[in-house]
Design a protein around this motif. Sequence first.
Motif, mmCIF file in Angstrom:
data_model
loop_
_atom_site.group_PDB
_atom_site.id
_atom_site.type_symbol
_atom_site.label_atom_id
_atom_site.label_comp_id
_atom_site.label_asym_id
_atom_site.label_seq_id
_atom_site.Cartn_x
_atom_site.Cartn_y
_atom_site.Cartn_z
ATOM 1 N N PRO A 173 28.484 70.074 69.396
ATOM 2 C CA PRO A 173 28.693 68.715 69.918
ATOM 3 C C PRO A 173 27.707 67.686 69.380
ATOM 4 O O PRO A 173 27.987 66.494 69.394
ATOM 5 N N ALA A 174 26.555 68.142 68.868
ATOM 6 C CA ALA A 174 25.539 67.202 68.394
ATOM 7 C C ALA A 174 25.722 66.813 66.929
ATOM 8 O O ALA A 174 25.110 65.862 66.458
ATOM 9 N N LEU A 175 26.575 67.534 66.197
ATOM 10 C CA LEU A 175 26.724 67.288 64.757
ATOM 11 C C LEU A 175 27.974 66.484 64.454
ATOM 12 O O LEU A 175 29.007 66.643 65.106
ATOM 13 N N GLY A 176 27.886 65.658 63.411
ATOM 14 C CA GLY A 176 29.039 64.907 62.944
ATOM 15 C C GLY A 176 30.019 65.811 62.224
ATOM 16 O O GLY A 176 29.684 66.910 61.771
ATOM 17 N N VAL A 177 31.254 65.333 62.088
ATOM 18 C CA VAL A 177 32.306 66.115 61.436
ATOM 19 C C VAL A 177 31.921 66.420 59.990
ATOM 20 O O VAL A 177 32.094 67.538 59.511
ATOM 21 N N ALA A 178 31.386 65.428 59.275
ATOM 22 C CA ALA A 178 31.027 65.629 57.873
ATOM 23 C C ALA A 178 29.991 66.746 57.722
ATOM 24 O O ALA A 178 30.104 67.598 56.835
ATOM 25 N N GLU A 179 28.994 66.746 58.594
ATOM 26 C CA GLU A 179 27.957 67.781 58.509
ATOM 27 C C GLU A 179 28.525 69.153 58.856
ATOM 28 O O GLU A 179 28.171 70.165 58.239
ATOM 29 N N LEU A 214 31.649 70.146 58.383
ATOM 30 C CA LEU A 214 32.449 70.609 57.252
ATOM 31 C C LEU A 214 31.542 71.054 56.107
ATOM 32 O O LEU A 214 31.838 72.045 55.434
ATOM 33 N N GLN A 215 30.424 70.364 55.916
ATOM 34 C CA GLN A 215 29.479 70.769 54.867
ATOM 35 C C GLN A 215 28.941 72.176 55.143
ATOM 36 O O GLN A 215 28.811 72.986 54.236
ATOM 37 N N ARG A 216 28.647 72.470 56.420
ATOM 38 C CA ARG A 216 28.175 73.812 56.765
ATOM 39 C C ARG A 216 29.258 74.864 56.562
ATOM 40 O O ARG A 216 28.971 75.990 56.177
ATOM 41 N N ALA A 217 30.517 74.492 56.846
ATOM 42 C CA ALA A 217 31.620 75.451 56.708
ATOM 43 C C ALA A 217 31.991 75.678 55.251
ATOM 44 O O ALA A 217 32.407 76.777 54.872
ATOM 45 N N ALA A 218 31.850 74.628 54.426
ATOM 46 C CA ALA A 218 32.250 74.718 53.018
ATOM 47 C C ALA A 218 31.147 74.131 52.137
ATOM 48 O O ALA A 218 31.318 73.079 51.515
ATOM 49 N N PRO A 219 29.993 74.814 52.045
ATOM 50 C CA PRO A 219 28.848 74.238 51.336
ATOM 51 C C PRO A 219 29.067 74.073 49.831
ATOM 52 O O PRO A 219 28.405 73.240 49.203
ATOM 53 N N ALA A 220 29.988 74.829 49.240
ATOM 54 C CA ALA A 220 30.192 74.725 47.796
ATOM 55 C C ALA A 220 31.073 73.544 47.403
ATOM 56 O O ALA A 220 31.156 73.200 46.221
ATOM 57 N N LEU A 221 31.743 72.927 48.366
ATOM 58 C CA LEU A 221 32.583 71.771 48.052
ATOM 59 C C LEU A 221 31.704 70.584 47.687
ATOM 60 O O LEU A 221 30.718 70.298 48.358
#
Length: 197
Positions: A75-81, A83-90
């Motif tokens: 709940p404390a993290l933004g959507v962009a962050e 997604l970055q954690r879920a797909a770091p190679a993108l």
Amino acid sequence: RGLRHALAGRELFAAPGLDLQIRGPERIALSGDNGAGKSTLLRLLSGELSPQAGEVQRGEGRIAVLSQGLDALDPALGVAEQLQRAAPALAASERAGLLARWLFRGARAQLPSAALSGGERLRAALACALHAQPAPQLLLLDEPSNHLDLDAVAELERALRAYQGALVVVSHDEAFVEALAPTRRLVLADGRLREAG
């Protein structure tokens, strides 16, 4: 095979236990009365719970879970962050393009999940689950359409129709289940799994 599990001292699955095989890109609709053990079965399949008896063999692919509480989101993290954690190679530009397709543009993508509406949280959770690396081979959905407005349910249906992997969905919303075009229907009742007619 032979899954047994008890909650609060109550056996959920009858002897000799539940057997279930999921092959390829099957779409399984799982139904049953409240308290029958559907959510527990999903948690056993995902590995969140270990069975008290029996065994779960999982393939090599990743399993993603979308629960009604959307608790995969921080709940404390933004959507962009997230997604970055879920797909770091993108690349950042690819992530921005993906987020835009999920209707998160500009400042909207930076808002913490706690500040999003129910429909937005659902879109964020789906974006992170479906675009994670590696991509999920199995998606487990526990009443994902609960507490969503009609537009958000329509968005969820569109995203799941495009998903190519296997899925197991628990939902009391028959129109939503039908929109996912299940290839199998299973009913959990009296501690046993059976194919629905």
